[in-house]
Design a protein around this motif. Structure first.
Motif, mmCIF file in Angstrom:
data_model
loop_
_atom_site.group_PDB
_atom_site.id
_atom_site.type_symbol
_atom_site.label_atom_id
_atom_site.label_comp_id
_atom_site.label_asym_id
_atom_site.label_seq_id
_atom_site.Cartn_x
_atom_site.Cartn_y
_atom_site.Cartn_z
ATOM 1 N N VAL A 39 -10.790 -14.830 -5.504
ATOM 2 C CA VAL A 39 -10.385 -13.997 -6.640
ATOM 3 C C VAL A 39 -8.986 -13.473 -6.318
ATOM 4 O O VAL A 39 -8.803 -12.689 -5.384
ATOM 5 N N LEU A 40 -8.012 -13.933 -7.092
ATOM 6 C CA LEU A 40 -6.610 -13.575 -6.884
ATOM 7 C C LEU A 40 -6.081 -12.961 -8.174
ATOM 8 O O LEU A 40 -5.690 -13.675 -9.106
ATOM 9 N N ASP A 41 -6.115 -11.673 -8.230
ATOM 10 C CA ASP A 41 -5.742 -10.932 -9.433
ATOM 11 C C ASP A 41 -4.430 -10.193 -9.157
ATOM 12 O O ASP A 41 -4.385 -9.239 -8.390
ATOM 13 N N PHE A 42 -3.357 -10.662 -9.796
ATOM 14 C CA PHE A 42 -2.038 -10.077 -9.559
ATOM 15 C C PHE A 42 -1.944 -8.629 -10.022
ATOM 16 O O PHE A 42 -1.010 -7.927 -9.644
ATOM 17 N N ASN A 43 -2.874 -8.181 -10.828
ATOM 18 C CA ASN A 43 -2.868 -6.777 -11.239
ATOM 19 C C ASN A 43 -3.093 -5.838 -10.052
ATOM 20 O O ASN A 43 -2.789 -4.645 -10.143
ATOM 21 N N PHE A 44 -3.606 -6.390 -8.947
ATOM 22 C CA PHE A 44 -3.825 -5.610 -7.737
ATOM 23 C C PHE A 44 -2.776 -5.920 -6.659
ATOM 24 O O PHE A 44 -2.918 -5.478 -5.524
ATOM 25 N N ALA A 45 -1.727 -6.660 -7.028
ATOM 26 C CA ALA A 45 -0.649 -6.932 -6.076
ATOM 27 C C ALA A 45 0.065 -5.623 -5.741
ATOM 28 O O ALA A 45 0.287 -4.783 -6.615
ATOM 29 N N TYR A 46 0.422 -5.471 -4.474
ATOM 30 C CA TYR A 46 0.994 -4.187 -4.064
ATOM 31 C C TYR A 46 2.159 -4.403 -3.109
ATOM 32 O O TYR A 46 2.280 -5.441 -2.454
ATOM 33 N N HIS A 47 3.010 -3.398 -3.036
ATOM 34 C CA HIS A 47 4.157 -3.437 -2.133
ATOM 35 C C HIS A 47 3.734 -3.107 -0.701
ATOM 36 O O HIS A 47 2.889 -2.231 -0.491
ATOM 37 N N PRO A 48 4.340 -3.773 0.282
ATOM 38 C CA PRO A 48 4.099 -3.365 1.670
ATOM 39 C C PRO A 48 4.709 -1.995 1.933
ATOM 40 O O PRO A 48 5.572 -1.516 1.200
ATOM 41 N N SER A 49 4.264 -1.375 3.005
ATOM 42 C CA SER A 49 4.700 -0.007 3.305
ATOM 43 C C SER A 49 6.200 0.104 3.518
ATOM 44 O O SER A 49 6.796 1.156 3.251
ATOM 45 N N CYS A 50 6.835 -0.976 3.990
ATOM 46 C CA CYS A 50 8.281 -0.924 4.242
ATOM 47 C C CYS A 50 9.086 -0.758 2.962
ATOM 48 O O CYS A 50 10.265 -0.391 3.012
ATOM 49 N N PHE A 51 8.490 -1.014 1.819
ATOM 50 C CA PHE A 51 9.172 -0.754 0.546
ATOM 51 C C PHE A 51 9.458 0.741 0.384
ATOM 52 O O PHE A 51 10.457 1.131 -0.214
ATOM 53 N N TYR A 52 8.590 1.571 0.930
ATOM 54 C CA TYR A 52 8.721 3.021 0.796
ATOM 55 C C TYR A 52 9.422 3.662 1.984
ATOM 56 O O TYR A 52 10.032 4.735 1.839
ATOM 57 N N ASN A 53 9.323 3.029 3.134
ATOM 58 C CA ASN A 53 9.855 3.643 4.352
ATOM 59 C C ASN A 53 10.297 2.513 5.286
ATOM 60 O O ASN A 53 9.470 1.725 5.751
ATOM 61 N N SER A 54 11.597 2.425 5.557
ATOM 62 C CA SER A 54 12.149 1.321 6.337
ATOM 63 C C SER A 54 11.701 1.338 7.791
ATOM 64 O O SER A 54 11.926 0.368 8.520
#
Length: 213
Positions: free
Chosen positions: A168-183
């Motif tokens: 089950v691959l639902d792109f609605n649950f795709a999320y950013h990795p933590s480095c997107f918020y904090n380098s």
């Protein structure tokens, strides 16, 4: 600090519990599962000691920007396993090496979209786990340029499989990795093999840039 390991353990447990609930709900009411996914993640980002948000961002935080649920971006995909094995090193966001082995490939096609293929990887570190990162035509504009994660069983982000074995691959649950918020966080980036030609306007997005397109 030792307490950091305990708070990280708590974060992982809560994420694992969240996805267990999503798997129970998804087939019957994907919209409700998506709403719960947002609610729990917003609470964790706002209040949990392991939030990846920078300290100066936390007071202003209200919710993670997410596109409305669109069933056209939900797929059930068989894993093509008859591919030659491929093991390689990808870079993380801070330049570290991450060993990955390709274990299969999925075709993302339903009645509405044919997005092409994504490779499915096994993370070759202790414990391992299936991993499907991706970039799309909106990466760097409507979402993080380093890509998003569709499946990451190391972190518990797993929507499950159907009785026939399809993921089950639902792109609605795709999320950013933590480095997107904090380098300071180190996150594996989506490799060149996993770039989709179309823009996937589903899942977590970039708040400012997505609205400007």
């Amino acid at each position: 600090m030792a307490s950091d390991f305990l708070t990280l353990l708590d974060w992982r447990r809560q994420i694992s519990d969240l996805y267990a609930d999503i798997r129970r709900q998804h087939a019957a009411d994907a919209h409700a599962a998506h709403a719960d996914w947002q609610t729990v993640r917003n609470e964790l980002f706002a209040h949990h000691p392991q939030t990846p948000l920078l300290p100066e961002s936390r007071d202003q935080f209200k919710a993670l920007p997410v596109w409305p649920y669109d069933p056209a971006f939900a797929f059930a995909a068989a894993v093509q396993m008859d591919l030659p094995p491929e093991t390689f090193i990808v870079q993380t966001s801070v330049g570290h090496d991450m060993p990955l082995s390709r274990v299969g490939r999925v075709r993302l096609q339903n009645a509405v979209h044919d997005l092409g293929h994504l490779d499915v990887y096994w993370i070759d570190v202790y414990g391992g786990g299936l991993f499907v990162p991706f970039r799309d035509a909106g990466s760097g504009h409507s979402s993080y340029g380093g890509g998003r994660y569709l499946l990451d069983t190391v972190k518990g982000a797993d929507l499950g499989s159907l009785d026939g074995g399809q993921l089950v691959l639902d792109f609605n649950f795709a999320y950013h990795p933590s480095c997107f918020y904090n380098s300071e966080w180190s996150c594996p980036l989506a490799p060149p093999q996993n770039v989709l030609r179309a823009e996937v306007r589903a899942g977590e997005r970039s708040e400012v840039l997505s609205d400007a397109r």
